[in-house]
Design a protein around this motif. Structure first.
Motif, PDB file in Angstrom:
ATOM      1  N   GLY A  77     -29.413  -7.670 -28.305  1.00 14.12           N
ATOM      2  CA  GLY A  77     -28.851  -8.335 -29.463  1.00 14.12           C
ATOM      3  C   GLY A  77     -27.476  -7.794 -29.805  1.00 14.12           C
ATOM      4  O   GLY A  77     -26.700  -7.380 -28.942  1.00 14.12           O
ATOM      5  N   GLU A  78     -27.164  -7.781 -31.092  1.00 14.80           N
ATOM      6  CA  GLU A  78     -25.832  -7.420 -31.570  1.00 14.80           C
ATOM      7  C   GLU A  78     -25.550  -5.925 -31.415  1.00 14.80           C
ATOM      8  O   GLU A  78     -26.418  -5.083 -31.637  1.00 14.80           O
ATOM      9  CB  GLU A  78     -25.693  -7.813 -33.049  1.00 14.80           C
ATOM     10  CG  GLU A  78     -24.330  -7.497 -33.637  1.00 14.80           C
ATOM     11  CD  GLU A  78     -24.239  -7.941 -35.092  1.00 14.80           C
ATOM     12  OE1 GLU A  78     -23.215  -7.662 -35.734  1.00 14.80           O
ATOM     13  OE2 GLU A  78     -25.197  -8.568 -35.570  1.00 14.80           O
ATOM     14  N   VAL A  79     -24.333  -5.606 -31.009  1.00 18.69           N
ATOM     15  CA  VAL A  79     -23.859  -4.220 -30.953  1.00 18.69           C
ATOM     16  C   VAL A  79     -22.670  -4.124 -31.897  1.00 18.69           C
ATOM     17  O   VAL A  79     -21.610  -4.684 -31.627  1.00 18.69           O
ATOM     18  CB  VAL A  79     -23.447  -3.805 -29.522  1.00 18.69           C
ATOM     19  CG1 VAL A  79     -22.933  -2.372 -29.531  1.00 18.69           C
ATOM     20  CG2 VAL A  79     -24.619  -3.948 -28.565  1.00 18.69           C
ATOM     21  N   ASP A  80     -22.833  -3.415 -33.003  1.00 19.82           N
ATOM     22  CA  ASP A  80     -21.728  -3.339 -33.957  1.00 19.82           C
ATOM     23  C   ASP A  80     -20.892  -2.086 -33.718  1.00 19.82           C
ATOM     24  O   ASP A  80     -21.211  -1.221 -32.887  1.00 19.82           O
ATOM     25  CB  ASP A  80     -22.224  -3.421 -35.405  1.00 19.82           C
ATOM     26  CG  ASP A  80     -23.136  -2.268 -35.781  1.00 19.82           C
ATOM     27  OD1 ASP A  80     -23.192  -1.269 -35.036  1.00 19.82           O
ATOM     28  OD2 ASP A  80     -23.784  -2.356 -36.841  1.00 19.82           O
ATOM     29  N   GLN A  81     -19.793  -1.981 -34.461  1.00 15.21           N
ATOM     30  CA  GLN A  81     -18.848  -0.873 -34.284  1.00 15.21           C
ATOM     31  C   GLN A  81     -19.503   0.472 -34.581  1.00 15.21           C
ATOM     32  O   GLN A  81     -19.264   1.461 -33.883  1.00 15.21           O
ATOM     33  CB  GLN A  81     -17.655  -1.102 -35.226  1.00 15.21           C
ATOM     34  CG  GLN A  81     -16.614   0.004 -35.202  1.00 15.21           C
ATOM     35  CD  GLN A  81     -15.491  -0.271 -36.199  1.00 15.21           C
ATOM     36  OE1 GLN A  81     -15.190  -1.416 -36.506  1.00 15.21           O
ATOM     37  NE2 GLN A  81     -14.879   0.795 -36.696  1.00 15.21           N
ATOM     38  N   VAL A  82     -20.328   0.531 -35.611  1.00 11.13           N
ATOM     39  CA  VAL A  82     -20.967   1.797 -35.993  1.00 11.13           C
ATOM     40  C   VAL A  82     -21.906   2.271 -34.901  1.00 11.13           C
ATOM     41  O   VAL A  82     -21.934   3.465 -34.552  1.00 11.13           O
ATOM     42  CB  VAL A  82     -21.712   1.639 -37.333  1.00 11.13           C
ATOM     43  CG1 VAL A  82     -22.598   2.851 -37.613  1.00 11.13           C
ATOM     44  CG2 VAL A  82     -20.714   1.446 -38.467  1.00 11.13           C
ATOM     45  N   ARG A  83     -22.680   1.348 -34.328  1.00  9.96           N
ATOM     46  CA  ARG A  83     -23.607   1.743 -33.260  1.00  9.96           C
ATOM     47  C   ARG A  83     -22.846   2.273 -32.053  1.00  9.96           C
ATOM     48  O   ARG A  83     -23.208   3.311 -31.488  1.00  9.96           O
ATOM     49  CB  ARG A  83     -24.470   0.546 -32.850  1.00  9.96           C
ATOM     50  CG  ARG A  83     -25.324   0.812 -31.597  1.00  9.96           C
ATOM     51  CD  ARG A  83     -26.252  -0.358 -31.330  1.00  9.96           C
ATOM     52  NE  ARG A  83     -26.827  -0.316 -29.992  1.00  9.96           N
ATOM     53  CZ  ARG A  83     -27.865   0.420 -29.638  1.00  9.96           C
ATOM     54  NH1 ARG A  83     -28.436   1.211 -30.518  1.00  9.96           N
ATOM     55  NH2 ARG A  83     -28.336   0.391 -28.392  1.00  9.96           N
ATOM     56  N   ALA A  84     -21.778   1.577 -31.666  1.00  3.10           N
ATOM     57  CA  ALA A  84     -21.001   2.022 -30.505  1.00  3.10           C
ATOM     58  C   ALA A  84     -20.417   3.416 -30.741  1.00  3.10           C
ATOM     59  O   ALA A  84     -20.457   4.281 -29.858  1.00  3.10           O
ATOM     60  CB  ALA A  84     -19.887   1.020 -30.216  1.00  3.10           C
ATOM     61  N   GLN A  85     -19.897   3.636 -31.942  1.00  8.68           N
ATOM     62  CA  GLN A  85     -19.296   4.938 -32.250  1.00  8.68           C
ATOM     63  C   GLN A  85     -20.352   6.043 -32.293  1.00  8.68           C
ATOM     64  O   GLN A  85     -20.122   7.154 -31.817  1.00  8.68           O
ATOM     65  CB  GLN A  85     -18.563   4.859 -33.587  1.00  8.68           C
ATOM     66  CG  GLN A  85     -17.802   6.142 -33.941  1.00  8.68           C
ATOM     67  CD  GLN A  85     -16.993   5.975 -35.223  1.00  8.68           C
ATOM     68  OE1 GLN A  85     -16.844   4.871 -35.746  1.00  8.68           O
ATOM     69  NE2 GLN A  85     -16.462   7.079 -35.721  1.00  8.68           N
ATOM     70  N   ALA A  86     -21.518   5.725 -32.856  1.00  9.25           N
ATOM     71  CA  ALA A  86     -22.587   6.717 -32.945  1.00  9.25           C
ATOM     72  C   ALA A  86     -23.079   7.128 -31.565  1.00  9.25           C
ATOM     73  O   ALA A  86     -23.375   8.305 -31.319  1.00  9.25           O
ATOM     74  CB  ALA A  86     -23.737   6.175 -33.794  1.00  9.25           C
ATOM     75  N   ILE A  87     -23.173   6.154 -30.662  1.00  8.21           N
ATOM     76  CA  ILE A  87     -23.623   6.464 -29.305  1.00  8.21           C
ATOM     77  C   ILE A  87     -22.624   7.378 -28.598  1.00  8.21           C
ATOM     78  O   ILE A  87     -23.009   8.326 -27.897  1.00  8.21           O
ATOM     79  CB  ILE A  87     -23.833   5.166 -28.506  1.00  8.21           C
ATOM     80  CG1 ILE A  87     -25.041   4.401 -29.066  1.00  8.21           C
ATOM     81  CG2 ILE A  87     -24.019   5.455 -27.022  1.00  8.21           C
ATOM     82  CD1 ILE A  87     -25.225   3.027 -28.471  1.00  8.21           C
ATOM     83  N   LEU A  88     -21.335   7.121 -28.809  1.00  9.49           N
ATOM     84  CA  LEU A  88     -20.312   7.924 -28.150  1.00  9.49           C
ATOM     85  C   LEU A  88     -20.219   9.339 -28.720  1.00  9.49           C
ATOM     86  O   LEU A  88     -20.053  10.312 -27.987  1.00  9.49           O
ATOM     87  CB  LEU A  88     -18.953   7.226 -28.265  1.00  9.49           C
ATOM     88  CG  LEU A  88     -18.788   5.929 -27.457  1.00  9.49           C
ATOM     89  CD1 LEU A  88     -17.465   5.262 -27.795  1.00  9.49           C
ATOM     90  CD2 LEU A  88     -18.875   6.225 -25.954  1.00  9.49           C
ATOM     91  N   SER A  89     -20.314   9.450 -30.049  1.00  7.46           N
ATOM     92  CA  SER A  89     -20.119  10.757 -30.689  1.00  7.46           C
ATOM     93  C   SER A  89     -21.422  11.494 -30.962  1.00  7.46           C
ATOM     94  O   SER A  89     -21.404  12.666 -31.333  1.00  7.46           O
ATOM     95  CB  SER A  89     -19.366  10.589 -32.011  1.00  7.46           C
ATOM     96  OG  SER A  89     -20.136   9.847 -32.940  1.00  7.46           O
ATOM     97  N   ARG A  90     -22.552  10.784 -30.799  1.00  5.38           N
ATOM     98  CA  ARG A  90     -23.889  11.332 -31.089  1.00  5.38           C
ATOM     99  C   ARG A  90     -24.059  11.683 -32.554  1.00  5.38           C
ATOM    100  O   ARG A  90     -24.901  12.510 -32.919  1.00  5.38           O
ATOM    101  CB  ARG A  90     -24.196  12.560 -30.222  1.00  5.38           C
ATOM    102  CG  ARG A  90     -23.929  12.393 -28.753  1.00  5.38           C
ATOM    103  CD  ARG A  90     -24.787  11.322 -28.140  1.00  5.38           C
ATOM    104  NE  ARG A  90     -26.206  11.647 -28.111  1.00  5.38           N
ATOM    105  CZ  ARG A  90     -27.124  10.896 -27.507  1.00  5.38           C
ATOM    106  NH1 ARG A  90     -26.749   9.775 -26.890  1.00  5.38           N
ATOM    107  NH2 ARG A  90     -28.402  11.228 -27.530  1.00  5.38           N
ATOM    108  N   SER A  91     -23.247  11.096 -33.417  1.00  6.97           N
ATOM    109  CA  SER A  91     -23.372  11.357 -34.853  1.00  6.97           C
ATOM    110  C   SER A  91     -22.919  10.125 -35.618  1.00  6.97           C
ATOM    111  O   SER A  91     -22.304   9.218 -35.063  1.00  6.97           O
ATOM    112  CB  SER A  91     -22.534  12.572 -35.270  1.00  6.97           C
ATOM    113  OG  SER A  91     -21.160  12.327 -35.046  1.00  6.97           O
ATOM    114  N   VAL A  92     -23.226  10.100 -36.902  1.00  6.66           N
ATOM    115  CA  VAL A  92     -22.885   8.973 -37.765  1.00  6.66           C
ATOM    116  C   VAL A  92     -21.679   9.344 -38.619  1.00  6.66           C
ATOM    117  O   VAL A  92     -21.651  10.422 -39.207  1.00  6.66           O
ATOM    118  CB  VAL A  92     -24.079   8.611 -38.681  1.00  6.66           C
ATOM    119  CG1 VAL A  92     -23.716   7.481 -39.628  1.00  6.66           C
ATOM    120  CG2 VAL A  92     -25.288   8.239 -37.836  1.00  6.66           C
TER     121      VAL A  92
END
Length: 404
Positions: A38-53
């Motif tokens: 489904g949808e991949v938003d900006q926050v999810r992409a950033q969290a996956i890359l940085s491992r943090s919110v």
């Protein structure tokens, strides 16, 4: 491995409901995320890359009760943050929060069947993760590295006591399970063995929560790693085990779930062959560090004075409370009666000699005995008990010392 099991379960759930998902630990760090559905938003992409919110996203989430919720909660979309709507399912195991499961709902909310499946699988993920989250949070709160509000979502709220199990002297150094020294736990406690300590050591590796089956229970109790195993094995028998960590040669337990501190302390003392200290009751996590200091000081007092142990309670330590914390005992209502305070100090200064005290204060002996009886009534201490007389005498001298 547990991490692989969590990942497999998360991927299976994400595929079943067709949504992107992630699992955070209690501190908001991403520990697992599904393949994209489904949808991949900006926050999810950033969290996956940085491992943090990101901090601003965390604030938005906490505005909707994420930090303290015990039930699934929906977070509305925030276009300014690049964030789609989400479902947050708290990961709870044995009453403790060990993380959060996030489901992206940008395309619309889950159906009731999908949500029920998500909640069910979240419970399984929580059980897999419950091997150190509460221990880590307890240690961080003692360090001052996490806010009380954030910790409350994991450790719980309400009145608490702290129980400390002391490693017997000569039965293992304050070391990690691998033999290395523990790092210092920061704090404004005046000593690691008293309620106002300065730095105390954190035997981090030994303090992580142990498996519920007590698989580390065969270690030597006198070593911190072994102490963690003994405590973990004992706690695994409880319906809702309290959080605990090993800090500076002590297993430190947070009791805020109605546990019987005396019974648990006696059981742990017997199994570990050690000594146990129990703090006074405190109103909440805001005074956790004070409760920790009291418990550690009580355990030390039990080591110094066998008559207090094997389970020593802070409110019952007498003069040892004053040795651990000179501010711990106030003269209470005696302060409202200066004449009685002078009478008591004179009486104790002269070794309990009633005749000499009466002469110095120009009192009739009957009047002196009346005053002494009144002093016992106000302080709850017996002047016939040598240790209680010492406690009162030291408190009087400390009152003078602290006044200048």
């Amino acid at each position: 491995m547990i991490a692989h099991d969590v990942q497999d379960l998360l991927d299976s759930l994400a595929m079943a409901v067709g949504r992107g998902m992630a699992v955070d630990d209690p501190e908001g760090r991403v520990v697992a995320h599904s393949v994209h559905h489904g949808e991949v938003d900006q926050v999810r992409a950033q969290a996956i890359l940085s491992r943090s919110v990101p901090a601003e996203v965390e604030v938005w989430q906490e505005t909707h009760g994420v930090a303290t919720t015990r039930e699934p909660v929906r977070i509305p979309a925030n276009p300014a943050l690049g964030m789609a709507a989400r479902l947050c399912v708290p990961l709870l195991h044995r009453g403790r929060r060990v993380g959060s499961l996030w489901v992206i709902e940008g395309g619309g909310p889950l159906s009731s069947e999908e949500e029920a499946r998500t909640v069910r699988d979240a419970a399984a993920i929580a059980a897999l993760l419950d091997g150190g989250g509460s221990s880590h949070t307890l240690r961080r709160l003692l360090n001052g590295e996490i806010t009380v509000r954030r910790a409350a979502g994991i450790l719980g709220e309400g009145p608490l006591r702290v129980l400390a199990v002391r490693v017997p002297a000569g039965r293992g150094d304050a070391v990690r399970g691998d033999g290395s020294r523990g790092d210092a736990v920061r704090g404004d406690l005046a000593r690691g063995d008293g309620p106002r300590g300065d730095a105390v050591r954190d035997d981090g590796a030994g303090g992580d929560a142990v498996p519920g089956d007590g698989s580390r229970g065969g270690a030597v109790p006198g070593e911190p790693g072994g102490l963690a195993g003994v405590v973990g094995d004992e706690l695994s028998r409880m319906r809702r085990p309290p959080a605990f960590a090993v800090v500076d040669r002590h297993a430190v337990l947070l009791l805020n779930g109605g546990e019987d501190a005396s019974a648990l302390g006696e059981s742990l003392a017997a199994r570990a062959g050690g000594l146990v200290g129990v703090s006074a009751v405190h109103p909440g996590l805001g005074s956790l560090r004070q409760a920790y200091g009291e418990a550690v000081a009580a355990a030390r007092a039990a080591a110094a004075e066998p008559a207090l142990g094997p389970v020593a309670r802070w409110p019952e330590l007498g003069v040892y409370r004053l040795l651990a914390d000179p501010t711990a005992y106030s003269l209470g209502s005696l302060r409202e009666h200066p004449a009685l305070a002078v009478t008591l100090e004179t009486y104790l200064d002269h070794g309990g000699d009633a005749q000499e005290t009466a002469r110095l204060l120009h009192l009739h002996r009957t009047s002196l005995y009346y005053r002494l009886a009144r002093i016992e009534e106000l302080t709850g201490r017996s002047l016939k008990d040598g240790t209680q007389r010492l406690e009162l005498h030291l408190a009087l001298k400390l009152a003078r010392w602290n006044a200048v």
